[in-house]
Write a protein that holds these residues in place. Structure first.
Motif, PDB file in Angstrom:
ATOM      1  N   GLU A  27      19.065 -67.437  43.596  1.00  0.00           N
ATOM      2  CA  GLU A  27      17.968 -66.898  42.775  1.00  0.00           C
ATOM      3  C   GLU A  27      16.648 -66.924  43.550  1.00  0.00           C
ATOM      4  OE1 GLU A  27      19.061 -68.384  38.298  1.00  0.00           O
ATOM      5  OE2 GLU A  27      18.527 -69.905  39.760  1.00  0.00           O
ATOM      6  N   PHE A  28      16.607 -67.760  44.581  1.00  0.00           N
ATOM      7  CA  PHE A  28      15.347 -68.040  45.279  1.00  0.00           C
ATOM      8  C   PHE A  28      15.140 -67.097  46.469  1.00  0.00           C
ATOM      9  CE2 PHE A  28      13.463 -71.057  48.588  1.00  0.00           C
ATOM     10  CZ  PHE A  28      12.159 -70.880  48.177  1.00  0.00           C
ATOM     11  N   ILE A  29      16.229 -66.562  47.033  1.00  0.00           N
ATOM     12  CA  ILE A  29      16.090 -65.772  48.259  1.00  0.00           C
ATOM     13  C   ILE A  29      16.426 -64.308  48.006  1.00  0.00           C
ATOM     14  CG2 ILE A  29      16.480 -67.694  49.855  1.00  0.00           C
ATOM     15  CD1 ILE A  29      19.370 -67.016  49.996  1.00  0.00           C
ATOM     16  N   TYR A  61       7.894 -66.789  54.079  1.00  0.00           N
ATOM     17  CA  TYR A  61       7.573 -65.380  53.852  1.00  0.00           C
ATOM     18  C   TYR A  61       8.354 -64.921  52.631  1.00  0.00           C
ATOM     19  CZ  TYR A  61       6.029 -65.728  58.698  1.00  0.00           C
ATOM     20  OH  TYR A  61       5.425 -66.124  59.861  1.00  0.00           O
ATOM     21  N   VAL A  62       7.651 -64.301  51.681  1.00  0.00           N
ATOM     22  CA  VAL A  62       8.292 -63.872  50.437  1.00  0.00           C
ATOM     23  C   VAL A  62       7.999 -62.395  50.172  1.00  0.00           C
ATOM     24  CG1 VAL A  62       8.146 -66.187  49.399  1.00  0.00           C
ATOM     25  CG2 VAL A  62       6.331 -64.536  48.956  1.00  0.00           C
ATOM     26  N   LEU A  63       8.903 -61.774  49.434  1.00  0.00           N
ATOM     27  CA  LEU A  63       8.677 -60.453  48.849  1.00  0.00           C
ATOM     28  C   LEU A  63       8.727 -60.694  47.344  1.00  0.00           C
ATOM     29  CD1 LEU A  63      10.895 -58.524  51.360  1.00  0.00           C
ATOM     30  CD2 LEU A  63       8.480 -58.024  50.941  1.00  0.00           C
ATOM     31  N   ARG A 103       4.084 -61.653  51.099  1.00  0.00           N
ATOM     32  CA  ARG A 103       3.072 -62.710  51.171  1.00  0.00           C
ATOM     33  C   ARG A 103       3.612 -63.911  51.936  1.00  0.00           C
ATOM     34  NH1 ARG A 103       1.555 -63.779  45.190  1.00  0.00           N
ATOM     35  NH2 ARG A 103       3.640 -62.885  44.962  1.00  0.00           N
ATOM     36  N   LEU A 104       2.664 -64.714  52.422  1.00  0.00           N
ATOM     37  CA  LEU A 104       2.988 -66.040  52.959  1.00  0.00           C
ATOM     38  C   LEU A 104       2.768 -67.013  51.802  1.00  0.00           C
ATOM     39  CD1 LEU A 104       3.372 -68.014  55.472  1.00  0.00           C
ATOM     40  CD2 LEU A 104       0.879 -68.096  55.534  1.00  0.00           C
ATOM     41  N   ARG A 105       3.827 -67.716  51.416  1.00  0.00           N
ATOM     42  CA  ARG A 105       3.699 -68.698  50.319  1.00  0.00           C
ATOM     43  C   ARG A 105       4.243 -70.028  50.773  1.00  0.00           C
ATOM     44  NH1 ARG A 105       5.075 -66.743  44.233  1.00  0.00           N
ATOM     45  NH2 ARG A 105       4.142 -68.758  43.766  1.00  0.00           N
TER      46      ARG A 105
END
Length: 256
Positions: A193-195, A139-141, A133-135
């Motif tokens: 934790e974030f990436i 870009y995130v998984l 998703r785009l958040r």
């Protein structure tokens, strides 16, 4: 079909491997400001770990200056906005530099450009590869970031460049401070934790090939070599991205 290809706007593709991020930024800014063509630049990794921050970033708020100076980590201020990243040979860079009319109906504001890019990368991750998703411009998984973006919009052209974390060294993340302004979905998590690492989801060559395929659905691709075009002979262009010097840091820390 051939008629569809003829109606697509032309996109020049440049594929680099291990180009220095400063050289890449200089090339991008030159193509944004002096070219009239559309460009897609893909650079597979850069030479050595380098911190890159946005044009208005304050180093004292974003990086651990003592560690950076001790370990001789270059810090570059780029010509576009956005956040701070540390990049190395395991980062994949993808850049779009386009004319105003290159994407039909695209309004030249940050959010529409991000939305367009999100739809493009959805094609790269379709078929059950993670929850892409785009958040908040990342870009995130799932809820973990693997791609950070920055952009710049001029009167007739725009640039969107992304650094994708194919892999990263946890120790490198320790050079970055926890930013004061962070996206809400980060929820105070540490960098680690974030990436997440893109390599846990697909091979590097697959990601690059699928990205080129996705671009090829919207543009007629031209090239794919590794030689950027030379600057126009009359160009007075001076790039504005630059590496910060020890003097710059001394001025910040009050040392003489």
């Amino acid at each position: 079909s051939e008629s569809k290809l003829l109606s697509l706007p032309m996109m020049n593709l440049i594929r680099l491997k291990g180009a220095s991020i400063l050289q890449q930024l200089h090339l991008e800014e030159r193509l944004l400001r002096t070219s009239l063509d559309n460009w897609c630049i893909i650079n597979d990794g850069t030479t050595k770990p380098t911190i890159v921050m946005g044009v208005s970033g304050k180093p004292e708020e974003l990086v651990k200056i003592e560690s950076v100076l001790r370990d001789d980590i270059p810090v570059i201020r780029r010509f576009t906005g956005g956040g701070t990243v540390i990049v190395d040979q395991d980062t994949i860079f993808v850049t779009f530099i386009c004319n105003r009319g290159a994407v039909p109906g695209l309004q030249l504001y940050p959010q529409p450009i991000y939305s367009w890019s999100g739809r493009l990368y959805e094609k790269v991750f379709r078929g059950g590869v993670g929850d892409f998703r785009l958040r908040e411009n990342d870009y995130v998984l799932g809820d973990r970031k693997f791609g950070g973006n920055a952009q710049s919009i001029t009167k007739q052209r725009w640039i969107l460049h992304t650094s994708f974390l194919w892999d990263y060294k946890t120790s490198n993340m320790a050079y970055l401070k926890h930013p004061e302004r962070a996206p809400a979905y980060r929820q105070g998590r540490s960098h680690v934790e974030f990436i997440c690492r893109l390599k846990e989801y697909m091979p590097k060559s697959t990601f690059i090939d699928r990205t080129i395929d996705a671009v090829g659905l919207e543009f007629a691709l031209n090239g794919g070599g590794s030689t950027p075009p030379p600057p126009p002979p009359t160009s007075k262009f001076q790039p504005s991205s630059r590496a910060l010097t020890r003097q710059d840091f001394r001025a910040l820390t009050g040392e003489t």
